[in-house]
Design a protein around this motif. Sequence first.
Motif, PDB file in Angstrom:
ATOM      1  N   LEU A  40       0.822  -1.392   0.280  1.00 35.08           N
ATOM      2  CA  LEU A  40      -0.013   0.157   0.187  1.00 35.08           C
ATOM      3  C   LEU A  40       0.333   1.148  -0.273  1.00 35.08           C
ATOM      4  N   ILE A  41       0.354   2.122  -0.776  1.00 33.00           N
ATOM      5  CA  ILE A  41       1.214   3.301  -0.968  1.00 33.00           C
ATOM      6  C   ILE A  41       0.236   4.785  -0.749  1.00 33.00           C
ATOM      7  N   LEU A  42       0.722   6.105  -0.011  1.00 32.68           N
ATOM      8  CA  LEU A  42       0.358   6.952  -0.133  1.00 32.68           C
ATOM      9  C   LEU A  42       1.032   7.896  -0.969  1.00 32.68           C
ATOM     10  N   VAL A  43       0.204   8.738  -2.102  1.00 28.07           N
ATOM     11  CA  VAL A  43       0.682   9.595  -2.734  1.00 28.07           C
ATOM     12  C   VAL A  43      -0.473  10.985  -2.988  1.00 28.07           C
ATOM     13  N   SER A  44       0.824  11.737  -2.511  1.00 24.79           N
ATOM     14  CA  SER A  44       0.067  13.029  -2.484  1.00 24.79           C
ATOM     15  C   SER A  44       1.379  14.487  -3.176  1.00 24.79           C
ATOM     16  N   TYR A  45       0.464  14.847  -4.583  1.00 24.19           N
ATOM     17  CA  TYR A  45       1.444  15.530  -4.754  1.00 24.19           C
ATOM     18  C   TYR A  45       0.165  17.452  -4.434  1.00 24.19           C
ATOM     19  N   ASP A  46       1.525  18.145  -5.299  1.00 16.72           N
ATOM     20  CA  ASP A  46       1.035  19.499  -5.308  1.00 16.72           C
ATOM     21  C   ASP A  46       2.334  19.608  -6.409  1.00 16.72           C
ATOM     22  N   ILE A  47       1.186  20.410  -7.496  1.00 12.45           N
ATOM     23  CA  ILE A  47       1.705  20.163  -8.913  1.00 12.45           C
ATOM     24  C   ILE A  47       1.167  21.907  -9.890  1.00 12.45           C
ATOM     25  N   ALA A  99      -4.678   5.542 -12.702  1.00 14.45           N
ATOM     26  CA  ALA A  99      -4.221   4.168 -13.966  1.00 14.45           C
ATOM     27  C   ALA A  99      -3.817   3.259 -12.570  1.00 14.45           C
ATOM     28  N   VAL A 100      -3.424   3.665 -11.474  1.00 10.04           N
ATOM     29  CA  VAL A 100      -2.557   2.721 -10.996  1.00 10.04           C
ATOM     30  C   VAL A 100      -3.025   2.657  -8.886  1.00 10.04           C
ATOM     31  N   GLY A 101      -4.367   3.421  -9.227  1.00 10.33           N
ATOM     32  CA  GLY A 101      -4.655   3.301  -7.891  1.00 10.33           C
ATOM     33  C   GLY A 101      -6.151   4.356  -7.458  1.00 10.33           C
ATOM     34  N   ASP A 102      -6.595   4.473  -6.591  1.00 10.50           N
ATOM     35  CA  ASP A 102      -7.757   5.153  -6.120  1.00 10.50           C
ATOM     36  C   ASP A 102      -7.663   6.068  -5.556  1.00 10.50           C
ATOM     37  N   ARG A 103      -8.429   7.689  -5.971  1.00  8.13           N
ATOM     38  CA  ARG A 103      -8.012   8.818  -5.506  1.00  8.13           C
ATOM     39  C   ARG A 103      -8.741   9.080  -4.275  1.00  8.13           C
ATOM     40  N   LEU A 104      -7.985   9.486  -2.976  1.00  7.72           N
ATOM     41  CA  LEU A 104      -8.630   9.620  -2.279  1.00  7.72           C
ATOM     42  C   LEU A 104      -9.153  10.875  -1.812  1.00  7.72           C
ATOM     43  N   GLN A 105      -8.553  11.813  -1.742  1.00  7.85           N
ATOM     44  CA  GLN A 105      -8.903  13.098  -2.226  1.00  7.85           C
ATOM     45  C   GLN A 105      -8.543  13.825  -3.358  1.00  7.85           C
ATOM     46  N   LYS A 106      -8.662  15.086  -3.873  1.00  7.34           N
ATOM     47  CA  LYS A 106      -8.445  15.623  -5.281  1.00  7.34           C
ATOM     48  C   LYS A 106      -6.977  15.525  -5.319  1.00  7.34           C
ATOM     49  N   SER A 107      -5.723  15.958  -4.604  1.00  7.82           N
ATOM     50  CA  SER A 107      -4.273  15.008  -4.585  1.00  7.82           C
ATOM     51  C   SER A 107      -3.938  13.942  -3.991  1.00  7.82           C
ATOM     52  N   VAL A 108      -4.697  12.946  -3.039  1.00  5.95           N
ATOM     53  CA  VAL A 108      -4.126  12.320  -3.184  1.00  5.95           C
ATOM     54  C   VAL A 108      -4.974  10.942  -3.194  1.00  5.95           C
ATOM     55  N   PHE A 109      -3.670  10.202  -3.930  1.00  3.06           N
ATOM     56  CA  PHE A 109      -4.064   8.809  -3.936  1.00  3.06           C
ATOM     57  C   PHE A 109      -3.588   7.514  -3.625  1.00  3.06           C
ATOM     58  N   GLU A 110      -4.482   6.001  -2.826  1.00  5.79           N
ATOM     59  CA  GLU A 110      -3.704   5.336  -2.576  1.00  5.79           C
ATOM     60  C   GLU A 110      -3.544   3.785  -3.626  1.00  5.79           C
ATOM     61  N   CYS A 111      -2.530   3.654  -3.684  1.00  6.90           N
ATOM     62  CA  CYS A 111      -1.682   2.051  -4.700  1.00  6.90           C
ATOM     63  C   CYS A 111      -1.375   0.814  -4.218  1.00  6.90           C
ATOM     64  N   GLY A 112      -1.921   0.118  -4.546  1.00 10.71           N
ATOM     65  CA  GLY A 112      -1.344  -1.507  -4.683  1.00 10.71           C
ATOM     66  C   GLY A 112      -0.470  -1.545  -5.349  1.00 10.71           C
ATOM     67  N   ILE A 138       5.913  15.841  -4.760  1.00 11.24           N
ATOM     68  CA  ILE A 138       5.186  14.298  -5.008  1.00 11.24           C
ATOM     69  C   ILE A 138       5.857  13.767  -3.342  1.00 11.24           C
ATOM     70  N   LEU A 139       4.915  13.809  -2.948  1.00 11.28           N
ATOM     71  CA  LEU A 139       5.503  12.556  -1.197  1.00 11.28           C
ATOM     72  C   LEU A 139       4.744  11.474  -1.870  1.00 11.28           C
ATOM     73  N   ILE A 140       5.493  10.172  -1.762  1.00  5.24           N
ATOM     74  CA  ILE A 140       5.060   8.620  -2.351  1.00  5.24           C
ATOM     75  C   ILE A 140       5.535   8.455  -0.171  1.00  5.24           C
ATOM     76  N   GLN A 141       4.605   7.768  -0.056  1.00  4.89           N
ATOM     77  CA  GLN A 141       4.417   7.255   1.780  1.00  4.89           C
ATOM     78  C   GLN A 141       4.161   5.707   1.829  1.00  4.89           C
ATOM     79  N   PRO A 142       5.086   4.867   1.281  1.00  4.02           N
ATOM     80  CA  PRO A 142       4.344   3.420   2.337  1.00  4.02           C
ATOM     81  C   PRO A 142       3.701   3.540   3.299  1.00  4.02           C
ATOM     82  N   VAL A 143       2.458   1.974   3.028  1.00  4.22           N
ATOM     83  CA  VAL A 143       1.692   2.015   4.663  1.00  4.22           C
ATOM     84  C   VAL A 143       1.804   0.683   4.743  1.00  4.22           C
TER      85      VAL A 143
END
Length: 95
Positions: free
Chosen positions: A6-13, A28-41, A65-70
Amino acid sequence: MSTLYLILVSYDIADPRRLRRVARTLEAVGDRLQKSVFECGLTPAGLQALRLRLRRIIDPAEDHILIQPVCRHCRRDMGWQGKPPSAACEPFWIV
């Protein structure tokens, strides 16, 4: 079969065009949790490929971009305040 993490990805572009490209890449690789936050397996190879794709899109001088393993233990302790995401976002693939 490779283990999925499980990886959380958040970004500010900063640029709208790059923002759309980053969002499409993550959709293409995960589910959007918020506008700029995704949860990816992702597998380790999938995570490495995602990092490379994102690196090619962003401008490191302007974008973040913050890529955080959970870990699975941390995932159990995560909680929502307010409206939680849909059940479709639940990471059923965590083993």
